[in-house]
Design a protein around this motif. Structure first.
Motif, PDB file in Angstrom:
ATOM      1  N   THR A  41     -57.874 -23.391  12.557  1.00  0.00           N
ATOM      2  CA  THR A  41     -56.807 -23.861  13.414  1.00  0.00           C
ATOM      3  C   THR A  41     -57.083 -24.026  14.745  1.00  0.00           C
ATOM      4  OG1 THR A  41     -56.380 -21.507  14.341  1.00  0.00           O
ATOM      5  CG2 THR A  41     -55.210 -22.152  12.381  1.00  0.00           C
ATOM      6  N   PRO A  42     -56.677 -25.102  15.685  1.00  0.00           N
ATOM      7  CA  PRO A  42     -57.228 -25.285  16.979  1.00  0.00           C
ATOM      8  C   PRO A  42     -57.574 -24.107  17.801  1.00  0.00           C
ATOM      9  CG  PRO A  42     -55.295 -26.660  16.572  1.00  0.00           C
ATOM     10  CD  PRO A  42     -55.481 -25.770  15.402  1.00  0.00           C
ATOM     11  N   GLU A  43     -56.980 -22.956  17.772  1.00  0.00           N
ATOM     12  CA  GLU A  43     -57.077 -21.717  18.395  1.00  0.00           C
ATOM     13  C   GLU A  43     -58.178 -21.067  17.821  1.00  0.00           C
ATOM     14  OE1 GLU A  43     -53.136 -23.056  18.907  1.00  0.00           O
ATOM     15  OE2 GLU A  43     -54.196 -22.327  16.830  1.00  0.00           O
ATOM     16  N   GLN A  44     -58.713 -21.160  16.671  1.00  0.00           N
ATOM     17  CA  GLN A  44     -59.825 -20.757  15.947  1.00  0.00           C
ATOM     18  C   GLN A  44     -60.886 -21.482  16.435  1.00  0.00           C
ATOM     19  OE1 GLN A  44     -58.638 -20.808  12.046  1.00  0.00           O
ATOM     20  NE2 GLN A  44     -58.516 -18.307  11.973  1.00  0.00           N
ATOM     21  N   THR A  58     -61.506 -23.512  18.919  1.00  0.00           N
ATOM     22  CA  THR A  58     -61.743 -23.101  20.646  1.00  0.00           C
ATOM     23  C   THR A  58     -62.036 -21.896  20.904  1.00  0.00           C
ATOM     24  OG1 THR A  58     -59.410 -23.052  20.984  1.00  0.00           O
ATOM     25  CG2 THR A  58     -60.456 -25.173  20.960  1.00  0.00           C
ATOM     26  N   GLY A  59     -61.717 -20.860  19.985  1.00  0.00           N
ATOM     27  CA  GLY A  59     -62.012 -19.448  20.550  1.00  0.00           C
ATOM     28  C   GLY A  59     -63.423 -19.194  20.177  1.00  0.00           C
TER      29      GLY A  59
END
Length: 584
Positions: free
Chosen positions: A578-581, A583-584
């Motif tokens: 996911t975008p969150e994963q 960028t995290g």
């Protein structure tokens, strides 16, 4: 920085073999492009570029363009060099004769740009953009607009720009907010009735303001009142820096200005302007072409510009290669490995340096071969050969994307050949690397080029245009198994992309596929060059061309073939996070 030496013999070979200039000269339109004329142009512009543009390259990088009280100024020498360019008629090579041009093939115009750009890439963006503006006005302007603007643009006395990008609208041109409001008969005393008030701000406008030309003709994309949303509602407007009087002479200044210069990684002598139109609500422009058809009109000049940007990859590669060769021949360090003589030798004697230098030469020559093959197809399209014109359209994303990627690779290798001195600005090797970096970005990023290839160009004539291109390579690749296999792989990938592949999968594989395609075509064109040289086409290249071709076929072609799994892998892995994963 090493002086520029025009690569005249390799250019003439590419123009004759890859562009097929002799065949073009058999047409009535291009009958003047006979051998003596072609050689005179190539040799003449090479000499001019080396003598006038090249000496300014370093000063342009160090001093750059400056903005003073709304006027952009260039370092000493630029104005005189540009006036010499205009006076000698280099801007008029391929322009229509009725407007003062010479009416020669686009191929020769591209050679002018190649030589000038290798001498001074940043400076050459000025005439390059003017050529694009000419194309747009010639194809979409009214008779009155052509008569008023084309002669001065053809001569180079005036320059041209294209204004697409806005702060909130980069590649998504449909998001632009600049407006064009019709002028009514009761405004301005009726003087500008039928024209438009232009208002808005544009960024990244190359040579948007300067003091080298008498007038600047801005081609500006803007939106009419009540226009449809998105790209369908964009119109193109001609907005001059100075208004024209009835007799064609320059009148008062238009309501437009440069408000800032971008501070860039490279091409410092090319003023990249933030342009503001209509600060006082008095910026006046004329519609070019039909309402809401501006993007189509702008693409006329963008297609031209994309080929010339691909040429910039060739230009910077040529200049970086010349500099690396000169340095390697002079830099003495260490004895030759395995030699009983322990005397230090020039680094050109060391195997890994030889590898780098040969790679630089092979990539540069192959990119040039692809460039002129593309221009030759465009010229045939101009003569009415529909099949050649469509093939030229298919080749455009290849030369733009792979050509500019090649420029960066070769410039980077050039820094490596210099070693630590390459990382020091004083040698000039770093300038080539910095200058090259913009080319894969502007006129449509290389990702956009690859997407254009797989979503639009592959579909030409039910996929047959691309298929015939690869079939021609297969036909001529007998005895070259690596090139034969690459062309067959390209054809198979194209068939998959035109069939079962989803849009996401096509786009995910588009960049490696575009590279594979470009290398296949470039390898084919190098093979044709080698065959011609072996038959006596260019005695000056008899020793070098077989070697650079062999390197390209044995080293670059197999590398491109290795991209096949990437081209076919699909998009699933790209979205596994996911975008969150991510960028995290």
């Amino acid at each position: 920085m090493t002086p520029f030496t025009p690569p005249t013999q390799d250019q003439l070979l590419a123009i004759k073999i890859n562009a097929g200039i002799g065949e073009l000269a058999q047409s009535e339109r291009f009958a003047a492009a006979e051998d003596d004329m072609v050689e005179a142009i190539v040799e003449g512009v090479g000499t001019f570029a080396a003598g006038e543009f090249a000496p300014l390259n370093r000063a342009g990088d160090l001093e750059g363009a400056t903005l003073e009280n709304g006027v952009v100024r260039l370092p000493d020498g630029y104005e005189a060099a540009y006036q010499a360019y205009v006076e000698q008629g280099w801007n008029a090579i391929a322009s229509p004769e009725e407007f003062g041009g010479q009416g020669l093939p686009f191929t020769l115009s591209c050679n002018v740009i190649e030589n000038l750009g290798a001498a001074n890439m940043a400076f050459t963006l000025l005439p390059m953009l003017s050529v694009g503006a000419l194309e747009a006005i010639e194809h979409h302007g009214s008779d009155a607009q052509k008569a008023a603007y084309m002669p001065k643009l053809v001569s180079g006395a005036w320059s041209g720009t294209m204004n697409l990008t806005e702060p909130q609208a980069g590649s998504d041109v449909g998001a632009l907010r600049s407006t064009a409001t019709p002028i009514t008969p009761d405004q301005f005393g009726g003087e500008h009735a039928g024209k438009y008030l232009i208002k808005g701000q544009k960024i990244f406008i190359t040579w948007g303001e300067h003091d080298l030309a008498e007038n600047i003709v801005h081609l500006v994309l803007a939106r009419l009142p009540d226009a449809p949303e998105g790209s369908r509602g964009i119109s193109l407007f001609l907005v001059p820096k100075y208004h024209l009087k009835d007799d064609g002479s320059l009148g008062p200044r238009n309501d437009l200005r440069c408000v800032n210069l971008e501070h860039k990684l490279g091409i410092n002598a090319s003023p990249t302007c933030v342009m503001s139109y209509g600060d006082n609500d008095e910026c006046i422009g004329e519609l070019i072409g039909a309402e809401n058809r501006g993007l189509a009109a702008m693409f006329t000049m963008m297609n031209n510009a994309r080929i010339n940007v691909g040429s910039q990859g060739v230009q910077i590669a040529e200049r970086a290669t010349q500099q690396a060769l000169a340095f390697a021949a002079e830099r003495v360090q260490s004895s030759r490995a395995g030699s009983p003589d322990k005397t230090p030798v020039a680094i050109i004697e060391h195997p890994d340096v030889r590898r780098m230098l040969l790679r630089m030469k092979a990539l540069t020559e192959a990119a040039r071969a692809l460039l002129y093959y593309t221009t030759g197809q465009v010229d045939r399209g101009t003569l009415g050969d529909k099949a050649a014109g469509m093939r030229g359209d298919v080749l455009v994303p290849m030369i733009k994307a792979w050509g500019t990627d090649t420029g960066i690779e070769v410039a980077s290798i050039g820094v490596q050949v210099h070693g630590g001195m390459g990382f020091v600005e004083e040698t000039g090797a770093a300038q080539h690397y910095r200058d090259a970096r913009i080319a894969p970005i502007y006129e449509g990023t290389n990702g956009i080029q690859a997407a254009d290839l797989v979503t639009r160009k592959l579909g030409f004539e039910n996929d047959e245009v691309y298929a015939r291109l690869m079939a021609d390579i297969v036909r001529d690749a007998a005895g070259e198994p690596a090139l034969l296999a690459l062309a067959q792989d390209c054809a198979a990938i194209a068939k998959w992309m035109g069939g079962e592949a989803s849009l996401d999968d096509k786009l995910a594989g588009s960049v490696p596929f575009c590279t594979m395609s470009a290398v296949a075509v470039a390898g084919w064109q190098m093979l044709l060059q080698r065959n011609a040289v072996e038959k006596g086409a260019s005695p000056a290249l008899a020793a070098t061309k077989p070697v650079t071709t062999r390197y390209f076929l044995d080293h670059i072609v197999p590398e491109a073939a290795g991209l096949k799994p990437s081209a076919l892998s699909g998009a699933d892995l790209f979205y596994a996070l996911t975008p969150e994963q991510l960028t995290g």
